[in-house]
Design an enzyme around this catalytic site. Structure first.
Site, PDB file in Angstrom:
ATOM      1  N   ASN A  44      -2.697   4.276  16.749  1.00 25.52           N
ATOM      2  CA  ASN A  44      -3.814   3.942  15.862  1.00 25.52           C
ATOM      3  C   ASN A  44      -4.213   2.496  16.079  1.00 25.52           C
ATOM      4  OD1 ASN A  44      -3.967   6.413  14.324  1.00 25.52           O
ATOM      5  ND2 ASN A  44      -1.985   5.812  13.472  1.00 25.52           N
ATOM      6  N   CYS A  61       7.631  -4.875  16.069  1.00 29.27           N
ATOM      7  CA  CYS A  61       7.139  -3.960  17.102  1.00 29.27           C
ATOM      8  C   CYS A  61       5.738  -4.407  17.531  1.00 29.27           C
ATOM      9  CB  CYS A  61       7.109  -2.535  16.580  1.00 29.27           C
ATOM     10  SG  CYS A  61       8.722  -1.991  15.990  1.00 29.27           S
ATOM     11  N   CYS A  93       3.403   8.562   1.200  1.00 29.25           N
ATOM     12  CA  CYS A  93       4.029   7.667   2.167  1.00 29.25           C
ATOM     13  C   CYS A  93       4.238   6.339   1.453  1.00 29.25           C
ATOM     14  CB  CYS A  93       3.087   7.511   3.362  1.00 29.25           C
ATOM     15  SG  CYS A  93       3.648   6.325   4.577  1.00 29.25           S
ATOM     16  N   GLU A  99       0.817  -1.205   0.000  1.00 28.95           N
ATOM     17  CA  GLU A  99       0.000   0.000   0.000  1.00 28.95           C
ATOM     18  C   GLU A  99       0.855   1.261   0.000  1.00 28.95           C
ATOM     19  OE1 GLU A  99      -3.937  -1.621   2.313  1.00 28.95           O
ATOM     20  OE2 GLU A  99      -2.263  -0.953   3.526  1.00 28.95           O
ATOM     21  N   GLY A 103       7.147  -1.677   6.252  1.00 21.93           N
ATOM     22  CA  GLY A 103       8.530  -2.140   6.210  1.00 21.93           C
ATOM     23  C   GLY A 103       9.551  -1.226   6.852  1.00 21.93           C
ATOM     24  N   GLU A 104      10.757  -1.778   7.047  1.00 17.55           N
ATOM     25  CA  GLU A 104      11.873  -1.040   7.638  1.00 17.55           C
ATOM     26  C   GLU A 104      12.831  -0.661   6.497  1.00 17.55           C
ATOM     27  OE1 GLU A 104      13.127   0.347  10.471  1.00 17.55           O
ATOM     28  OE2 GLU A 104      14.894   0.687   9.236  1.00 17.55           O
ATOM     29  N   CYS A 137      -0.431   5.417  10.085  1.00 18.01           N
ATOM     30  CA  CYS A 137       0.781   4.699  10.473  1.00 18.01           C
ATOM     31  C   CYS A 137       0.427   3.409  11.184  1.00 18.01           C
ATOM     32  CB  CYS A 137       1.585   5.505  11.475  1.00 18.01           C
ATOM     33  SG  CYS A 137       2.204   7.008  10.834  1.00 18.01           S
ATOM     34  N   SER A 189      12.343   6.878   7.567  1.00 13.17           N
ATOM     35  CA  SER A 189      12.013   6.573   8.959  1.00 13.17           C
ATOM     36  C   SER A 189      12.512   5.176   9.309  1.00 13.17           C
ATOM     37  CB  SER A 189      10.496   6.647   9.143  1.00 13.17           C
ATOM     38  OG  SER A 189      10.148   6.228  10.445  1.00 13.17           O
ATOM     39  N   CYS A 203       2.434  -2.620  16.054  1.00 13.51           N
ATOM     40  CA  CYS A 203       2.382  -2.336  14.613  1.00 13.51           C
ATOM     41  C   CYS A 203       1.731  -3.472  13.839  1.00 13.51           C
ATOM     42  CB  CYS A 203       3.790  -2.082  14.093  1.00 13.51           C
ATOM     43  SG  CYS A 203       3.882  -1.869  12.314  1.00 13.51           S
ATOM     44  N   CYS A 243       7.212  -6.868   7.609  1.00 16.57           N
ATOM     45  CA  CYS A 243       8.377  -6.309   8.292  1.00 16.57           C
ATOM     46  C   CYS A 243       8.859  -7.326   9.316  1.00 16.57           C
ATOM     47  CB  CYS A 243       8.007  -5.003   8.993  1.00 16.57           C
ATOM     48  SG  CYS A 243       9.404  -4.241   9.860  1.00 16.57           S
ATOM     49  N   SER A 261      12.130   6.019  15.094  1.00 19.78           N
ATOM     50  CA  SER A 261      11.008   5.681  15.965  1.00 19.78           C
ATOM     51  C   SER A 261      11.534   5.360  17.353  1.00 19.78           C
ATOM     52  CB  SER A 261      10.250   4.483  15.382  1.00 19.78           C
ATOM     53  OG  SER A 261       9.762   4.819  14.108  1.00 19.78           O
ATOM     54  N   LEU A 262      11.344   6.278  18.260  1.00 15.51           N
ATOM     55  CA  LEU A 262      11.872   6.130  19.617  1.00 15.51           C
ATOM     56  C   LEU A 262      10.860   5.374  20.476  1.00 15.51           C
ATOM     57  CD1 LEU A 262      14.573   7.198  20.561  1.00 15.51           C
ATOM     58  CD2 LEU A 262      13.366   9.068  21.676  1.00 15.51           C
TER      59      LEU A 262
HETATM   60  N1  SAH Z   1       9.741   0.835   9.936  1.00 19.53           N
HETATM   61  C1  SAH Z   1       9.902   2.238   9.994  1.00 19.53           C
HETATM   62  C2  SAH Z   1       8.946   2.992   9.102  1.00 19.53           C
HETATM   63  C3  SAH Z   1       7.527   2.498   9.032  1.00 19.53           C
HETATM   64  S1  SAH Z   1       6.588   2.633  10.519  1.00 19.53           S
HETATM   65  C4  SAH Z   1       9.805   2.720  11.422  1.00 19.53           C
HETATM   66  O1  SAH Z   1       9.440   1.940  12.295  1.00 19.53           O
HETATM   67  O2  SAH Z   1      10.134   3.877  11.660  1.00 19.53           O
HETATM   68  C5  SAH Z   1       6.228   4.368  10.527  1.00 19.53           C
HETATM   69  C6  SAH Z   1       5.827   4.934  11.868  1.00 19.53           C
HETATM   70  O3  SAH Z   1       4.560   4.427  12.258  1.00 19.53           O
HETATM   71  C7  SAH Z   1       6.783   4.596  12.989  1.00 19.53           C
HETATM   72  O4  SAH Z   1       7.161   5.778  13.670  1.00 19.53           O
HETATM   73  C8  SAH Z   1       5.978   3.706  13.901  1.00 19.53           C
HETATM   74  O5  SAH Z   1       6.404   3.857  15.229  1.00 19.53           O
HETATM   75  C9  SAH Z   1       4.569   4.192  13.648  1.00 19.53           C
HETATM   76  N2  SAH Z   1       3.534   3.221  13.986  1.00 19.53           N
HETATM   77  C10 SAH Z   1       3.570   1.892  13.794  1.00 19.53           C
HETATM   78  N3  SAH Z   1       2.424   1.324  14.239  1.00 19.53           N
HETATM   79  C11 SAH Z   1       1.649   2.320  14.718  1.00 19.53           C
HETATM   80  C12 SAH Z   1       0.345   2.374  15.296  1.00 19.53           C
HETATM   81  N4  SAH Z   1      -0.396   1.280  15.463  1.00 19.53           N
HETATM   82  N5  SAH Z   1      -0.134   3.584  15.642  1.00 19.53           N
HETATM   83  C13 SAH Z   1       0.606   4.704  15.464  1.00 19.53           C
HETATM   84  N6  SAH Z   1       1.813   4.715  14.916  1.00 19.53           N
HETATM   85  C14 SAH Z   1       2.354   3.537  14.544  1.00 19.53           C
HETATM   86 FE1  SF4 Z   2       8.451  -2.601  11.189  1.00 23.15          FE
HETATM   87 FE2  SF4 Z   2       8.277   0.074  11.583  1.00 23.15          FE
HETATM   88 FE3  SF4 Z   2       6.186  -1.569  12.097  1.00 23.15          FE
HETATM   89 FE4  SF4 Z   2       8.318  -1.620  13.682  1.00 23.15          FE
HETATM   90  S1  SF4 Z   2       6.930   0.131  13.368  1.00 23.15           S
HETATM   91  S2  SF4 Z   2       7.231  -3.417  12.890  1.00 23.15           S
HETATM   92  S3  SF4 Z   2       9.948  -1.301  12.201  1.00 23.15           S
HETATM   93  S4  SF4 Z   2       7.102  -1.180  10.120  1.00 23.15           S
END
Ligand code: SAH
Ligand code: SF4
Length: 359
Positions: free
Chosen positions: A292, A112, A101, A88, A157-158, A335, A189, A115, A108, A214-215
């Site tokens: 989200n 996390c 985006c 997507e 993805g990362e 996200c 990111s 996610c 991935c 992503s901290l």
């Molecule tokens: N893998 C990379 C880029 C894709 S994720 C990364 O982790 O940075 C993009 C952003 O979406 C990240 O900052 C992640 O922390 C955030 N994200 C992932 N799942 C989410 C959720 N359920 N609600 C809000 N933000 C989320």
């Molecule tokens: Fe992968 Fe980014 Fe989702 Fe973490 S937040 S699982 S690194 S896509």
């Protein structure tokens, strides 16, 4: 064809026994006018067009369907890849400019816990052509008059786990002979893979773009619970690395922080985050993303008041922080809500005309 850099395109046309200027012609049609077929390349002879059709693939993606948000006009596009997988892309219209985006992987591997993308693990990396085609076909879809100037690598993805293909995509995006985007308007990111971040900054061939990390937690224990990658890429080492990267002025590093109710959104978490940033305030800006939810998600989104309280504490420390209420909530384009789809029978092919008709 969309996976080739300019020099590669030049080599390729010469290998076919053609003059070098054909590369310029092809880039004009593919990256400039963003045509959908070789037949539209009217200043190429019929022989050449036929040769291209028989020997190359112009498109790496096929649009399956899209959804447009009634709330904010963002559009989520679902593509089929050559091997049948899907990814997507989200188009986000903003005041004065448009952002896309893009996804870099099917699934991935990072895992996390908050996610949606990672639920089935990693299926595969996207090719450079598949990354570039998200930009080209989305631009074509929304019309060339709605120029997409900003790209964020924040889809599925990362990006830094698909280093070479992402690097090449960024080179094609920033090449004036190809997509011609500004480096300042591209953001990669990452979940914080330390050696890859270092590599990117040392790599002279990697165009200097913006970095987002992503901290998501102000301490190692919480971060490790949310992001298993933190076990080997500790928060302390990550911050040391970020504090010493040679970032250009005007290229602040974005720290992304997903706010999850009761997990990392308490006032003391905000104070700890501020202390973690410490004296390096000018180096960072903080993006607060209220969680989200998705079907079966284990966490909750905090109420607006909790988000505002957290935000305010950071401002009290003079830290530039912004709340990003994700776009496209109603179409789960936000996200962490992107995930590969199983293609059922409900597959429809849509055109720009039907988009207009749907408002
Ligand atoms: N893998 C990379 C880029 C894709 S994720 C990364 O982790 O940075 C993009 C952003 O979406 C990240 O900052 C992640 O922390 C955030 N994200 C992932 N799942 C989410 C959720 N359920 N609600 C809000 N933000 C989320
Ligand atoms: Fe992968 Fe980014 Fe989702 Fe973490 S937040 S699982 S690194 S896509």
């Amino acid at each position: 064809m969309k996976g080739l850099e300019y020099s590669e395109l030049e080599n390729w046309v010469q290998e076919q026994g053609w003059k070098k200027f054909r590369a310029k012609q092809l880039a004009k049609w593919i990256h400039g006018k963003k045509v959908g077929s070789y037949d539209e390349m009217t200043d190429l002879s019929k022989d050449i067009r036929n040769y291209l059709k028989e020997n190359t693939e112009l498109n790496a993606l096929e649009l399956i369907t899209y959804e447009k948000s009634k709330e904010d006009g963002s559009i989520k596009l679902l593509w089929r890849l050559e091997d049948g997988h899907t990814v997507e892309t989200v188009f986000i219209p903003e005041r004065g400019h448009n952002t896309i985006c893009v996804s870099t992987q099917v699934g991935c591997a990072v895992g996390c816990t908050f996610c949606f993308t990672t639920k089935d693990g990693l299926i595969r990396n996207l090719t450079t052509a598949e990354i570039i085609d998200q930009y080209i076909q989305t631009q074509r879809f929304v019309g060339l008059e709605n120029r997409i100037s900003n790209v964020v690598f924040m889809g599925m993805g990362e990006p830094l786990a698909n280093y070479e293909n992402v690097k090449k995509a960024v080179r094609i995006m920033t090449d004036d002979r190809m997509l011609g985007l500004s480096n300042r308007k591209i953001t990669i990111s990452s979940s914080g893979i330390i050696h890859q971040i270092k590599k990117m900054y040392q790599d002279r061939d990697f165009p200097q773009v913006r970095l987002a990390v992503s901290l998501n937690a102000p301490d190692q224990k919480t971060r490790q619970m949310l992001m298993p990658i933190s076990e080997t890429n500790s928060l302390e080492e990550l911050m040391e690395t970020l504090n010493s990267l040679p970032v250009k002025t005007g290229y602040r590093i974005m720290l992304e922080y997903v706010l999850i109710k009761g997990v990392n959104d308490r006032p003391e978490d905000a104070h700890r985050l501020a202390r973690l940033i410490g004296k390096n305030k000018k180096r960072y800006k903080v993006n607060l993303i209220p969680f989200n939810p998705y079907p079966g998600s284990p966490y909750e989104r905090p109420e607006k008041e909790r988000v505002e309280r957290f935000h305010k504490i950071l401002w009290q420390y003079n830290i530039g922080a912004f709340v990003r209420w994700s776009k496209g909530q109603d179409i789960s384009a936000a996200c962490g809500q992107l995930r590969k789809k199983d293609l059922g029978e409900k597959v429809s092919f849509l055109t720009k005309e039907s988009l207009k008709a749907n408002g």
